[in-house]
Scaffold this motif. Sequence first.
Motif, PDB file in Angstrom:
ATOM      1  N   HIS A 148      30.235  71.577  27.221  1.00 50.12           N
ATOM      2  CA  HIS A 148      29.147  71.111  26.351  1.00 50.12           C
ATOM      3  C   HIS A 148      29.463  69.802  25.623  1.00 50.12           C
ATOM      4  O   HIS A 148      28.569  69.183  25.047  1.00 50.12           O
ATOM      5  N   ILE A 149      30.728  69.377  25.639  1.00 48.68           N
ATOM      6  CA  ILE A 149      31.144  68.206  24.862  1.00 48.68           C
ATOM      7  C   ILE A 149      30.632  66.919  25.522  1.00 48.68           C
ATOM      8  O   ILE A 149      30.843  66.714  26.722  1.00 48.68           O
ATOM      9  N   PRO A 150      29.979  66.051  24.756  1.00 43.45           N
ATOM     10  CA  PRO A 150      29.551  64.771  25.318  1.00 43.45           C
ATOM     11  C   PRO A 150      30.762  63.891  25.615  1.00 43.45           C
ATOM     12  O   PRO A 150      31.699  63.832  24.810  1.00 43.45           O
ATOM     13  N   VAL A 151      30.737  63.240  26.779  1.00 41.04           N
ATOM     14  CA  VAL A 151      31.867  62.415  27.217  1.00 41.04           C
ATOM     15  C   VAL A 151      31.361  61.033  27.622  1.00 41.04           C
ATOM     16  O   VAL A 151      30.475  60.909  28.474  1.00 41.04           O
TER      17      VAL A 151
ATOM     18  N   GLY B  83      28.778  63.347  35.642  1.00 41.91           N
ATOM     19  CA  GLY B  83      28.902  64.259  34.511  1.00 41.91           C
ATOM     20  C   GLY B  83      29.149  63.602  33.167  1.00 41.91           C
ATOM     21  O   GLY B  83      29.200  64.281  32.144  1.00 41.91           O
ATOM     22  N   PHE B  84      29.315  62.273  33.153  1.00 41.51           N
ATOM     23  CA  PHE B  84      29.472  61.582  31.876  1.00 41.51           C
ATOM     24  C   PHE B  84      28.128  61.549  31.154  1.00 41.51           C
ATOM     25  O   PHE B  84      27.079  61.478  31.780  1.00 41.51           O
ATOM     26  N   THR B  85      28.190  61.570  29.832  1.00 40.17           N
ATOM     27  CA  THR B  85      26.997  61.548  29.005  1.00 40.17           C
ATOM     28  C   THR B  85      26.570  60.121  28.694  1.00 40.17           C
ATOM     29  O   THR B  85      25.394  59.844  28.500  1.00 40.17           O
ATOM     30  N   ALA B  86      27.551  59.218  28.610  1.00 40.00           N
ATOM     31  CA  ALA B  86      27.291  57.822  28.257  1.00 40.00           C
ATOM     32  C   ALA B  86      28.292  56.945  28.993  1.00 40.00           C
ATOM     33  O   ALA B  86      29.294  57.432  29.527  1.00 40.00           O
ATOM     34  N   TYR B  87      28.031  55.639  28.983  1.00 39.03           N
ATOM     35  CA  TYR B  87      28.854  54.684  29.721  1.00 39.03           C
ATOM     36  C   TYR B  87      28.941  53.404  28.912  1.00 39.03           C
ATOM     37  O   TYR B  87      27.918  52.912  28.402  1.00 39.03           O
ATOM     38  N   LEU B  88      30.142  52.861  28.774  1.00 39.37           N
ATOM     39  CA  LEU B  88      30.346  51.615  28.054  1.00 39.37           C
ATOM     40  C   LEU B  88      31.383  50.786  28.806  1.00 39.37           C
ATOM     41  O   LEU B  88      32.427  51.299  29.202  1.00 39.37           O
ATOM     42  N   ALA B  89      31.078  49.517  29.018  1.00 34.47           N
ATOM     43  CA  ALA B  89      31.992  48.621  29.736  1.00 34.47           C
ATOM     44  C   ALA B  89      32.854  47.839  28.748  1.00 34.47           C
ATOM     45  O   ALA B  89      32.427  47.538  27.636  1.00 34.47           O
ATOM     46  N   LYS B  90      34.086  47.546  29.185  1.00 34.73           N
ATOM     47  CA  LYS B  90      34.979  46.676  28.416  1.00 34.73           C
ATOM     48  C   LYS B  90      34.702  45.235  28.826  1.00 34.73           C
ATOM     49  O   LYS B  90      34.347  45.005  29.976  1.00 34.73           O
ATOM     50  N   PRO B  91      34.895  44.250  27.975  1.00 38.49           N
ATOM     51  CA  PRO B  91      35.352  44.404  26.597  1.00 38.49           C
ATOM     52  C   PRO B  91      34.310  45.170  25.775  1.00 38.49           C
ATOM     53  O   PRO B  91      33.107  44.985  25.950  1.00 38.49           O
ATOM     54  N   ILE B  92      34.804  46.011  24.893  1.00 33.99           N
ATOM     55  CA  ILE B  92      33.949  46.936  24.157  1.00 33.99           C
ATOM     56  C   ILE B  92      33.152  46.195  23.082  1.00 33.99           C
ATOM     57  O   ILE B  92      33.738  45.604  22.175  1.00 33.99           O
TER      58      ILE B  92
END
Length: 125
Positions: A75-78, A97-106
């Motif tokens: 249940h944990i968002p990842v 299965g990831f909840t969100a996505y963020l690219a580097k550089p952050i």
Amino acid sequence: MKKVLVADDKATSRELVRTVLEACGYEVFEAADGQEALEQARAVLPDAIILDLHMPRLDGFEAIRAIRADANLAHIPVMALTASAMMGDREIALSSGFTAYLAKPIPLASLRQEVSRLVQGSHVR
């Protein structure tokens, strides 16, 4: 206090994320690879997890599969975090299965906003 687990094989990346999140009032736990992240997640039961996609032992994709297969963690968002963002990578991560996505550089404002959204339970699975 909300707990966030940050897994990245680069200590400088973990330090940056930890510094930003601690300033926002989160309790931050760290892991240097996917296996350690899985062990930490089971021990801490964080409110959110941030996983680098490219790590030793277990990469982010292997770790998310293990997290989603564990009834105590599923249940944990990842959030997926990666430096090698290519066209279509976001969709692949989300469908894995990831909840969100963020690219580097952050982008720090995006990091704060996404983590806040995840720990408040306003994410969509």
